[in-house]
Structure formats: structure tokens, C-alpha cells
Scaffold this motif. Structure first.
Motif, PDB file in Angstrom:
ATOM      1  N   CYS A 150     -43.645  31.992 -67.406  1.00  0.00           N
ATOM      2  CA  CYS A 150     -43.371  31.012 -66.357  1.00  0.00           C
ATOM      3  C   CYS A 150     -43.200  29.625 -66.956  1.00  0.00           C
ATOM      4  CB  CYS A 150     -44.464  31.015 -65.293  1.00  0.00           C
ATOM      5  SG  CYS A 150     -45.975  30.141 -65.748  1.00  0.00           S
ATOM      6  N   SER A 151     -42.804  28.696 -66.110  1.00  0.00           N
ATOM      7  CA  SER A 151     -42.507  27.343 -66.565  1.00  0.00           C
ATOM      8  C   SER A 151     -43.751  26.555 -66.951  1.00  0.00           C
ATOM      9  CB  SER A 151     -41.716  26.587 -65.489  1.00  0.00           C
ATOM     10  OG  SER A 151     -42.367  26.641 -64.235  1.00  0.00           O
ATOM     11  N   PHE A 152     -44.943  27.102 -66.752  1.00  0.00           N
ATOM     12  CA  PHE A 152     -46.163  26.468 -67.259  1.00  0.00           C
ATOM     13  C   PHE A 152     -46.417  26.844 -68.715  1.00  0.00           C
ATOM     14  CE2 PHE A 152     -48.215  26.594 -62.765  1.00  0.00           C
ATOM     15  CZ  PHE A 152     -47.428  25.528 -62.381  1.00  0.00           C
ATOM     16  N   ASP A 153     -45.802  27.937 -69.177  1.00  0.00           N
ATOM     17  CA  ASP A 153     -46.076  28.441 -70.514  1.00  0.00           C
ATOM     18  C   ASP A 153     -45.489  27.524 -71.590  1.00  0.00           C
ATOM     19  OD1 ASP A 153     -47.509  30.630 -69.674  1.00  0.00           O
ATOM     20  OD2 ASP A 153     -45.799  31.989 -69.678  1.00  0.00           O
ATOM     21  N   HIS A 154     -45.790  27.865 -72.832  1.00  0.00           N
ATOM     22  CA  HIS A 154     -45.238  27.099 -73.948  1.00  0.00           C
ATOM     23  C   HIS A 154     -43.724  27.032 -73.805  1.00  0.00           C
ATOM     24  CE1 HIS A 154     -44.108  25.965 -78.010  1.00  0.00           C
ATOM     25  NE2 HIS A 154     -45.366  25.576 -78.204  1.00  0.00           N
ATOM     26  N   PRO A 155     -43.110  25.890 -74.075  1.00  0.00           N
ATOM     27  CA  PRO A 155     -41.662  25.760 -73.866  1.00  0.00           C
ATOM     28  C   PRO A 155     -40.814  26.718 -74.689  1.00  0.00           C
ATOM     29  CG  PRO A 155     -42.577  23.808 -74.976  1.00  0.00           C
ATOM     30  CD  PRO A 155     -43.727  24.611 -74.478  1.00  0.00           C
ATOM     31  N   ARG A 156     -41.379  27.292 -75.741  1.00  0.00           N
ATOM     32  CA  ARG A 156     -40.614  28.245 -76.545  1.00  0.00           C
ATOM     33  C   ARG A 156     -40.913  29.704 -76.189  1.00  0.00           C
ATOM     34  NH1 ARG A 156     -42.172  24.541 -80.699  1.00  0.00           N
ATOM     35  NH2 ARG A 156     -43.627  26.051 -81.589  1.00  0.00           N
ATOM     36  N   ALA A 157     -41.753  29.933 -75.178  1.00  0.00           N
ATOM     37  CA  ALA A 157     -42.166  31.302 -74.865  1.00  0.00           C
ATOM     38  C   ALA A 157     -40.995  32.163 -74.417  1.00  0.00           C
ATOM     39  CB  ALA A 157     -43.262  31.290 -73.793  1.00  0.00           C
ATOM     40  N   LEU A 158     -40.181  31.657 -73.506  1.00  0.00           N
ATOM     41  CA  LEU A 158     -39.075  32.456 -72.984  1.00  0.00           C
ATOM     42  C   LEU A 158     -38.104  32.835 -74.097  1.00  0.00           C
ATOM     43  CD1 LEU A 158     -37.596  33.720 -70.611  1.00  0.00           C
ATOM     44  CD2 LEU A 158     -36.567  31.489 -70.137  1.00  0.00           C
ATOM     45  N   ALA A 159     -37.755  31.888 -74.941  1.00  0.00           N
ATOM     46  CA  ALA A 159     -36.842  32.179 -76.049  1.00  0.00           C
ATOM     47  C   ALA A 159     -37.463  33.182 -77.015  1.00  0.00           C
ATOM     48  CB  ALA A 159     -36.475  30.892 -76.776  1.00  0.00           C
ATOM     49  N   PHE A 160     -38.769  33.097 -77.237  1.00  0.00           N
ATOM     50  CA  PHE A 160     -39.450  34.045 -78.129  1.00  0.00           C
ATOM     51  C   PHE A 160     -39.338  35.466 -77.588  1.00  0.00           C
ATOM     52  CE2 PHE A 160     -43.358  36.369 -79.252  1.00  0.00           C
ATOM     53  CZ  PHE A 160     -43.268  36.347 -80.632  1.00  0.00           C
ATOM     54  N   TYR A 161     -39.579  35.634 -76.280  1.00  0.00           N
ATOM     55  CA  TYR A 161     -39.458  36.969 -75.692  1.00  0.00           C
ATOM     56  C   TYR A 161     -38.035  37.492 -75.808  1.00  0.00           C
ATOM     57  CZ  TYR A 161     -44.141  36.530 -73.689  1.00  0.00           C
ATOM     58  OH  TYR A 161     -45.491  36.400 -73.522  1.00  0.00           O
ATOM     59  N   GLN A 162     -37.056  36.621 -75.604  1.00  0.00           N
ATOM     60  CA  GLN A 162     -35.667  37.061 -75.714  1.00  0.00           C
ATOM     61  C   GLN A 162     -35.309  37.427 -77.152  1.00  0.00           C
ATOM     62  OE1 GLN A 162     -34.266  33.564 -73.189  1.00  0.00           O
ATOM     63  NE2 GLN A 162     -32.855  35.142 -72.518  1.00  0.00           N
ATOM     64  N   ARG A 163     -35.790  36.658 -78.117  1.00  0.00           N
ATOM     65  CA  ARG A 163     -35.552  37.016 -79.515  1.00  0.00           C
ATOM     66  C   ARG A 163     -36.209  38.339 -79.877  1.00  0.00           C
ATOM     67  NH1 ARG A 163     -37.029  31.743 -80.474  1.00  0.00           N
ATOM     68  NH2 ARG A 163     -38.965  32.411 -81.483  1.00  0.00           N
ATOM     69  N   SER A 164     -37.268  38.681 -79.169  1.00  0.00           N
ATOM     70  CA  SER A 164     -37.995  39.924 -79.444  1.00  0.00           C
ATOM     71  C   SER A 164     -37.317  41.137 -78.828  1.00  0.00           C
ATOM     72  CB  SER A 164     -39.436  39.811 -78.927  1.00  0.00           C
ATOM     73  OG  SER A 164     -40.126  38.756 -79.586  1.00  0.00           O
ATOM     74  N   GLY A 165     -36.289  40.916 -78.008  1.00  0.00           N
ATOM     75  CA  GLY A 165     -35.539  42.030 -77.434  1.00  0.00           C
ATOM     76  C   GLY A 165     -35.631  42.171 -75.932  1.00  0.00           C
ATOM     77  N   PHE A 166     -36.406  41.316 -75.262  1.00  0.00           N
ATOM     78  CA  PHE A 166     -36.493  41.360 -73.804  1.00  0.00           C
ATOM     79  C   PHE A 166     -35.296  40.645 -73.190  1.00  0.00           C
ATOM     80  CE2 PHE A 166     -40.947  41.818 -75.070  1.00  0.00           C
ATOM     81  CZ  PHE A 166     -41.409  42.799 -74.215  1.00  0.00           C
ATOM     82  N   ARG A 167     -34.880  41.123 -71.991  1.00  0.00           N
ATOM     83  CA  ARG A 167     -33.776  40.514 -71.260  1.00  0.00           C
ATOM     84  C   ARG A 167     -34.230  40.142 -69.853  1.00  0.00           C
ATOM     85  NH1 ARG A 167     -32.574  39.744 -75.482  1.00  0.00           N
ATOM     86  NH2 ARG A 167     -30.914  40.607 -76.778  1.00  0.00           N
TER      87      ARG A 167
END
Length: 199
Positions: A150-167
């Protein structure tokens, strides 16, 4: 259901986050494990005080509070049943990460919690922990692994999940009581989310 464009007021005393759910439908190609100063350990039947302490140290800056509001019975029923696996990263003599996987739905696993303490943010610890999570999850007969951030999380969290293979597949708005106003979390955490008190 349709929603109008524009601004919507959030009541004082509440916080609102944009929640993004992501999924993975097949095992990814994992990058090599980084060289890290620490070891991942599974914690069977976690002690409740241990869990609350680690949950708060990992998540208070991101307003994690749901598990802190639970009674002992509620928390035990959440983190101790068969099919729920808790892991930590031992580092410098302490436990400094929290990983929770929920395998209770056949062929579907939720990566419920994932995070490291503040001193390990930006190090290789997150990649080591994620590689472990993905290997462990896809060792099961899964068709889907999912997580939300969510938008409260670390600002790089979403990109990290996407780099890990999540969509990403879903976006929601979550409104909840501000945990800093009732003492669940200290008032000075999560400075990136302003406290707005009821008048």
C-alpha cells in the motif's frame, strides 16, 4: 459501482491508503542469492510477545497495526495454525525480518507479511528473504502466489515486488483508524503519513 472523479474527504482520526494487490501465476527465474550477513530461520508456533515485538519493529514505520490490536487468542489463531509459516532473518544476534506465508488455500498462497527492520532496508537482506519466500512457496503445488502492498509502505516496495515477478491486478482504497491516536503505535512513527486529529 461507480465512483466520482475528484477528491473525497477522509474523516479526522482515520487514515487512507491505496492498496495494490499483485500476483504470480508461475515460478519466476530467481536471481542468485546475495551474500548476506544472516540466516533465515523458520519459527514454529511463534511466541506471541516475540511476534508482536518483531512485527512492530519491522512494520511500525509503515503503520502495521492490525496484529497489535489482536488479543492473545486472536493472534495465536492467526499465526499458529497448520498451513501458516513464519520465518525470520537472524542478523547480528537478533531477529530482524518477518516473513509470513499462508498455504491454507489449496494451490493458492498469500505472502501475508514481508519486511526487514530499518537497519536492513537497502541491504541485500530483502532480496535474500524474497528468494527464500519464492522458493518455499513454489515448492508447493501452487497455481497462484499473491501479495498486497500500500501507499504507506516503503516507496520502493511496489517496484521490488514487480522486480521479483509479481504483477499488479487490483487497486483498492483502505480506510482505517489511525493507530497513533489510540496508542497502538507511537505518535512519532510514519512521518510520511500526517496525523489529523478529530476536533
Amino acid at each position: 459501482m461507480t465512483f466520482p472523479d475528484g477528491y473525497v474527504d477522509i474523516p479526522p482520526g482515520k487514515v487512507a491508503a491505496v492498496v495494490t494487490s499483485l500476483e504470480m501465476l508461475a515460478p519466476p527465474v530467481l536471481p542468485p542469492d546475495p551474500v548476506a550477513d544472516g540466516a533465515i530461520r523458520r519459527v514454529a508456533q511463534p511466541d506471541l510477545d516475540w511476534y508482536r515485538d518483531l512485527y512492530a519493529r519491522v512494520g511500525s514505520e509503515w503503520l502495521w497495526s492490525q496484529r497489535l490490536r489482536m488479543s492473545d487468542a486472536e493472534l495465536a489463531a492467526t499465526i499458529r495454525p497448520a498451513g501458516v509459516e513464519i520465518y525470520t532473518l537472524e542478523h547480528a544476534g537478533g531477529d530482524e525480518a518477518l516473513l509470513e506465508l499462508d498455504f491454507r488455500k489449496k494451490t493458492d498462497c498469500e505472502l501475508v507479511l514481508f519486511g526487514v527492520t530499518s537497519g536492513l532496508i537497502g541491504t541485500s537482506a530483502g532480496r535474500l528473504l524474497m528468494n527464500h519466500a519464492l522458493r518455499r512457496a513454489w515448492a508447493q503445488p501452487l497455481t497462484r502466489l499473491w501479495v498486497h502492498t500500500c501507499s504507506f509502505d516503503h516507496p520502493r516496495a511496489l517496484a521490488f515486488y514487480q522486480r521479483s515477478g509479481f504483477r499488479p491486478y487490483r487497486r483498492q482504497i483502505e480506510i482505517a483508524p489511525d493507530p497513533r491516536l489510540d496508542g497502538t503505535l507511537p505518535r512519532d512513527v510514519a512521518a510520511h503519513v500526517p496525523v489529523i486529529t478529530p476536533r
